[in-house]
Design a protein around this motif. Structure first.
Motif, PDB file in Angstrom:
ATOM      1  N   ASN A  97       0.842  -1.202   0.000  1.00  0.00           N
ATOM      2  CA  ASN A  97       0.000   0.000   0.000  1.00  0.00           C
ATOM      3  C   ASN A  97       0.874   1.247   0.000  1.00  0.00           C
ATOM      4  O   ASN A  97       0.692   2.155   0.810  1.00  0.00           O
ATOM      5  CB  ASN A  97      -0.921  -0.010   1.221  1.00  0.00           C
ATOM      6  N   ARG A  98       1.812   1.295  -0.942  1.00  0.00           N
ATOM      7  CA  ARG A  98       2.779   2.393  -0.953  1.00  0.00           C
ATOM      8  C   ARG A  98       2.168   3.709  -1.405  1.00  0.00           C
ATOM      9  O   ARG A  98       2.648   4.776  -1.030  1.00  0.00           O
ATOM     10  CB  ARG A  98       3.957   2.036  -1.867  1.00  0.00           C
ATOM     11  N   GLU A  99       1.125   3.639  -2.215  1.00  0.00           N
ATOM     12  CA  GLU A  99       0.537   4.877  -2.716  1.00  0.00           C
ATOM     13  C   GLU A  99       0.017   5.740  -1.570  1.00  0.00           C
ATOM     14  O   GLU A  99       0.234   6.955  -1.535  1.00  0.00           O
ATOM     15  CB  GLU A  99      -0.594   4.545  -3.693  1.00  0.00           C
ATOM     16  N   ARG A 100      -0.654   5.110  -0.625  1.00  0.00           N
ATOM     17  CA  ARG A 100      -1.170   5.859   0.524  1.00  0.00           C
ATOM     18  C   ARG A 100      -0.028   6.373   1.396  1.00  0.00           C
ATOM     19  O   ARG A 100      -0.070   7.499   1.903  1.00  0.00           O
ATOM     20  CB  ARG A 100      -2.095   4.973   1.347  1.00  0.00           C
ATOM     21  N   LEU A 101       1.021   5.568   1.560  1.00  0.00           N
ATOM     22  CA  LEU A 101       2.171   6.010   2.347  1.00  0.00           C
ATOM     23  C   LEU A 101       2.902   7.155   1.656  1.00  0.00           C
ATOM     24  O   LEU A 101       3.401   8.072   2.323  1.00  0.00           O
ATOM     25  CB  LEU A 101       3.121   4.834   2.582  1.00  0.00           C
ATOM     26  N   ASN A 102       2.974   7.112   0.327  1.00  0.00           N
ATOM     27  CA  ASN A 102       3.603   8.215  -0.400  1.00  0.00           C
ATOM     28  C   ASN A 102       2.848   9.523  -0.182  1.00  0.00           C
ATOM     29  O   ASN A 102       3.459  10.589  -0.009  1.00  0.00           O
ATOM     30  CB  ASN A 102       3.653   7.885  -1.888  1.00  0.00           C
ATOM     31  N   GLN A 103       1.518   9.437  -0.179  1.00  0.00           N
ATOM     32  CA  GLN A 103       0.718  10.641   0.058  1.00  0.00           C
ATOM     33  C   GLN A 103       0.922  11.174   1.468  1.00  0.00           C
ATOM     34  O   GLN A 103       1.044  12.393   1.681  1.00  0.00           O
ATOM     35  CB  GLN A 103      -0.749  10.321  -0.198  1.00  0.00           C
ATOM     36  N   GLY A 104       0.961  10.279   2.452  1.00  0.00           N
ATOM     37  CA  GLY A 104       1.199  10.714   3.822  1.00  0.00           C
ATOM     38  C   GLY A 104       2.575  11.310   4.001  1.00  0.00           C
ATOM     39  O   GLY A 104       2.748  12.321   4.703  1.00  0.00           O
ATOM     40  N   LEU A 105       3.584  10.715   3.375  1.00  0.00           N
ATOM     41  CA  LEU A 105       4.941  11.241   3.464  1.00  0.00           C
ATOM     42  C   LEU A 105       5.045  12.599   2.782  1.00  0.00           C
ATOM     43  O   LEU A 105       5.715  13.519   3.288  1.00  0.00           O
ATOM     44  CB  LEU A 105       5.906  10.243   2.823  1.00  0.00           C
ATOM     45  N   GLU A 106       4.378  12.761   1.647  1.00  0.00           N
ATOM     46  CA  GLU A 106       4.376  14.050   0.951  1.00  0.00           C
ATOM     47  C   GLU A 106       3.726  15.137   1.801  1.00  0.00           C
ATOM     48  O   GLU A 106       4.205  16.277   1.850  1.00  0.00           O
ATOM     49  CB  GLU A 106       3.643  13.908  -0.371  1.00  0.00           C
ATOM     50  N   LEU A 107       2.646  14.794   2.493  1.00  0.00           N
ATOM     51  CA  LEU A 107       1.976  15.768   3.350  1.00  0.00           C
ATOM     52  C   LEU A 107       2.867  16.202   4.510  1.00  0.00           C
ATOM     53  O   LEU A 107       2.909  17.384   4.866  1.00  0.00           O
ATOM     54  CB  LEU A 107       0.672  15.171   3.876  1.00  0.00           C
TER      55      LEU A 107
END
Length: 263
Positions: free
Chosen positions: A133-143
């Motif tokens: 589920n890297r897409e959701r983690l990428n969004q959280g990291l970007e935020l």
């Protein structure tokens, strides 16, 4: 002669002054001018710009998207698994004045924020999320990175987790788990196939029982299939049911020993 010497000196001094005051700003850059240490409001665009020698100082800021690799960070996930994760951050300067004045070195600052944010994401996530589920983690990291970057005049284009390194013991455990799961599925599929086959055989037996002639046709079909193999010896079973069929249709009595063997 003296006039021409003075004129030549003026021209030389003018050329030196022009050389020291002229600056070239490239298309992907913007220039900030500091006059006596104070930032001028006007941002210099691409092309040739003139400065006051000895007074103005030009600072060029690259406006291209910067690719910032984040070194691999060690961490423990929420389900107590030690992992090593690296990432990459794509950003660009949105406000050159803030990027130069608000932070001493915006590249180094972005690297530090990305590292701490990545370690925080590792601690808040489970191993399955990091792997699938890297897409959701990428969004959280970007935020998480974008919050301080806005104050520095930097726009985050995207953040990507590159690789998740697992310990060798965890890799072996996951391999055994996947193998056991595949074996379980294979057994279920085999059992389901046998169940369906038994149901079809039961239906076929019921049909043959209701129609005795079907058994004779099946026997002939079996003989044809065996004969097609070009065998020198052909074993032909003679079922008792066929004798009963002949008895029923020809009114011929079966021998007593045949009746006894069929019972």
């Amino acid at each position: 002669m003296v006039f021409f010497e003075i004129l030549g000196g003026i021209v030389v001094l003018g050329g030196i002054g022009l050389a020291t005051s002229a600056r070239v700003i490239k298309q992907f850059e913007q220039g900030l001018v500091f006059r006596f240490g104070k930032l001028q409001q006007a941002v210099r665009g691409p092309g040739l710009t003139m400065l006051v020698p000895g007074v103005d100082q030009l600072r060029k800021v690259n406006m291209q998207i910067v690719t910032l690799p984040v070194p691999a960070q060690d961490g423990i996930t929420r389900d107590n698994v030690t992992v090593r994760v690296d990432a990459v951050v794509y950003f660009k300067v949105q406000d050159p004045a803030k990027a130069v004045i608000s932070v001493e070195d915006y590249r180094f600052a972005m690297l530090q924020v990305a590292q701490t944010s990545l370690r925080s994401i590792i601690g808040k996530s489970e191993l399955d999320d990091l792997l699938s589920n890297r897409e959701r983690l990428n969004q959280g990291l970007e935020l998480m990175i974008d919050t301080p970057a806005i104050a520095w005049g930097i726009d985050i284009d995207r953040v990507e987790i590159k690789d998740v390194a697992l310990p060798e013991s965890m890799k072996r455990s996951m391999s055994r788990q996947a193998e056991a799961e595949r074996e379980r599925r294979a057994r279920i599929i085999t059992a389901d196939g046998e169940l369906q086959a038994s149901k079809k055989l039961s239906e076929a037996a019921g049909t043959m029982e209701e129609t005795p002639g079907a058994l004779q046709l099946r026997l002939l079909q079996t003989i044809v299939e065996v004969a097609a193999e070009k065998n020198s010896t052909l074993v032909l079973p003679f079922p008792v049911e066929l004798l009963r069929f002949l008895e029923k249709n020809t009114n011929v009595e079966l021998p007593e020993d045949t009746k006894d063997s069929s019972m």
